[in-house]
Write an enzyme that holds these catalytic residues in place. Structure first.
Site, PDB file in Angstrom:
ATOM      1  CG  ASP A  21      -0.340  -0.397   2.511  1.00 18.12           C
ATOM      2  OD1 ASP A  21       0.909  -0.381   2.599  1.00 18.12           O
ATOM      3  OD2 ASP A  21      -1.072  -0.712   3.457  1.00 18.12           O
TER       4      ASP A  21
ATOM      5  CG  ASN B 267      -9.450   0.504  10.876  1.00 19.81           C
ATOM      6  OD1 ASN B 267      -8.502  -0.270  10.748  1.00 19.81           O
ATOM      7  ND2 ASN B 267      -9.682   1.498  10.028  1.00 19.81           N
TER       8      ASN B 267
ATOM      9  CG  HIS C  57      -6.464  -0.867   8.192  1.00 14.88           C
ATOM     10  ND1 HIS C  57      -6.299   0.492   8.010  1.00 14.88           N
ATOM     11  CD2 HIS C  57      -5.304  -1.290   8.770  1.00 14.88           C
ATOM     12  CE1 HIS C  57      -5.104   0.855   8.432  1.00 14.88           C
ATOM     13  NE2 HIS C  57      -4.485  -0.200   8.903  1.00 14.88           N
TER      14      HIS C  57
ATOM     15  CD  GLU D 282      -9.102   2.111   6.094  1.00 10.93           C
ATOM     16  OE1 GLU D 282      -8.392   1.179   6.541  1.00 10.93           O
ATOM     17  OE2 GLU D 282      -9.154   3.225   6.632  1.00 10.93           O
TER      18      GLU D 282
HETATM   19  C1  F6R Z   1       1.035  -0.576   6.332  1.00  9.87           C
HETATM   20  C2  F6R Z   1      -0.243  -1.283   6.351  1.00  9.87           C
HETATM   21  C3  F6R Z   1      -1.180  -1.117   7.495  1.00  9.87           C
HETATM   22  C4  F6R Z   1      -0.499  -1.518   8.811  1.00  9.87           C
HETATM   23  C5  F6R Z   1      -1.459  -1.416   9.982  1.00  9.87           C
HETATM   24  C6  F6R Z   1      -0.750  -1.664  11.302  1.00  9.87           C
HETATM   25  O1  F6R Z   1       1.737  -0.873   5.147  1.00  9.87           O
HETATM   26  O2  F6R Z   1      -0.548  -2.006   5.445  1.00  9.87           O
HETATM   27  O3  F6R Z   1      -2.320  -1.891   7.276  1.00  9.87           O
HETATM   28  O4  F6R Z   1      -0.028  -2.831   8.697  1.00  9.87           O
HETATM   29  O5  F6R Z   1      -2.058  -0.162  10.030  1.00  9.87           O
HETATM   30  O6  F6R Z   1       0.222  -0.688  11.498  1.00  9.87           O
HETATM   31  P1  F6R Z   1       1.311  -0.822  12.647  1.00  9.87           P
HETATM   32  O7  F6R Z   1       2.138  -2.003  12.335  1.00  9.87           O
HETATM   33  O8  F6R Z   1       2.100   0.463  12.593  1.00  9.87           O
HETATM   34  O9  F6R Z   1       0.543  -0.995  13.924  1.00  9.87           O
END
Ligand code: F6R
Length: 244
Positions: A67, A136, A138, A143
């Site tokens: 992403d 959330n 995701h 989302e």
């Molecule tokens: C980032 C991504 C997001 C994160 C998620 C958790 O490339 O794909 O989905 O994996 O928001 O983020 P952290 O690891 O910072 O808690």
């Protein structure tokens, strides 16, 4: 889906790095898709260490971006490509031609999604996909409420993602949309690994693994994945019941 629990974040990170390194050893041209964010940073550190210590040849593997924040340049602080570049690609001297990421500043977002989909298809799909999970639920920027039959797409980021995402920036940054691979990529991956650490993620992990299977909580897709492995430290696993 398999669930594996480790006593510490470091042990968890080392094991996930070893899985990726073993794959590259067996298949030097493997296609890897690794999340950015904070959770995988330990995996990157251990993967680099293992590669340098063992002389693992990473010159033929390919890296697909999971992403990116829409509008971000490759050098922008807190960007997904920027994080991977700093912690993985530069230490391993990965060549540009091995990197297949979203261009956050692409002029035509829909064409950019088509380009990424064609890239992934042209590579023969993803062998190893490592994702984190948002507060959330995701996955990537899939989302809550996003259908599970999508490939790359542009996501409207929900309020939780916009506010939690501020942790990646030194000053308040407007993030409203993200490019992301879709759940079709996760379903088709050779191996799909969900990684989480820390007690803050415990309720998220419980809902993902013991709650309803629903697009309203994207990480619950792991309950349906035969290619899925969930790797947790004890803190992230602390909300699970014994029967999970
Ligand atoms: C980032 C991504 C997001 C994160 C998620 C958790 O490339 O794909 O989905 O994996 O928001 O983020 P952290 O690891 O910072 O808690």
């Amino acid at each position: 889906m398999q669930i594996k629990t480790y006593e510490s974040y470091d042990h968890l990170s080392n094991e996930a790095a070893r899985m990726a390194a073993d794959l590259v050893l067996q298949r030097p041209d493997a296609v890897l898709c690794l999340a950015s964010g904070h959770t995988p940073l330990g995996v990157f550190r251990h993967f680099v260490r293992i590669a340098l210590e063992t002389g693992l040849d990473c010159s033929r593997c390919r890296f697909v971006g999971l992403d990116e924040w829409v509008g971000f340049s490759p050098e922008q602080e807190g960007g997904c490509l920027k994080i991977l570049t700093e912690y993985l690609f530069n230490p391993l001297k990965i060549n540009q031609h091995q990197i297949y990421f979203f261009q956050g500043q692409a002029a035509d977002p829909q064409a950019e999604c088509r380009r990424v989909n064609e890239n992934v298809a042209g590579l023969g799909g993803i062998d190893f996909m490592l994702v984190g999970v948002g507060m959330n639920g995701h996955i990537g920027f899939n989302e809550p409420g996003t259908p599970w039959n999508l490939h790359a797409h542009v996501a409207e980021l929900d309020e939780t993602t916009r506010s939690v995402g501020q942790k990646y920036f030194s000053q308040e940054t407007v993030i409203s949309q993200g490019y992301t691979l879709g759940m079709e990529h996760l379903k088709a991956a050779g191996q799909a690994v969900l990684m989480a650490s820390g007690s803050g993620k415990a309720p998220v992990i419980r809902q993902a693994l013991e709650g309803d299977v629903t697009a309203a909580f994207p990480a619950s897709i792991f309950q349906t994945l035969s290619n899925g492995v969930v790797m947790l430290d004890v803190d992230a696993a602390s909300g699970l019941t014994k029967t999970t």
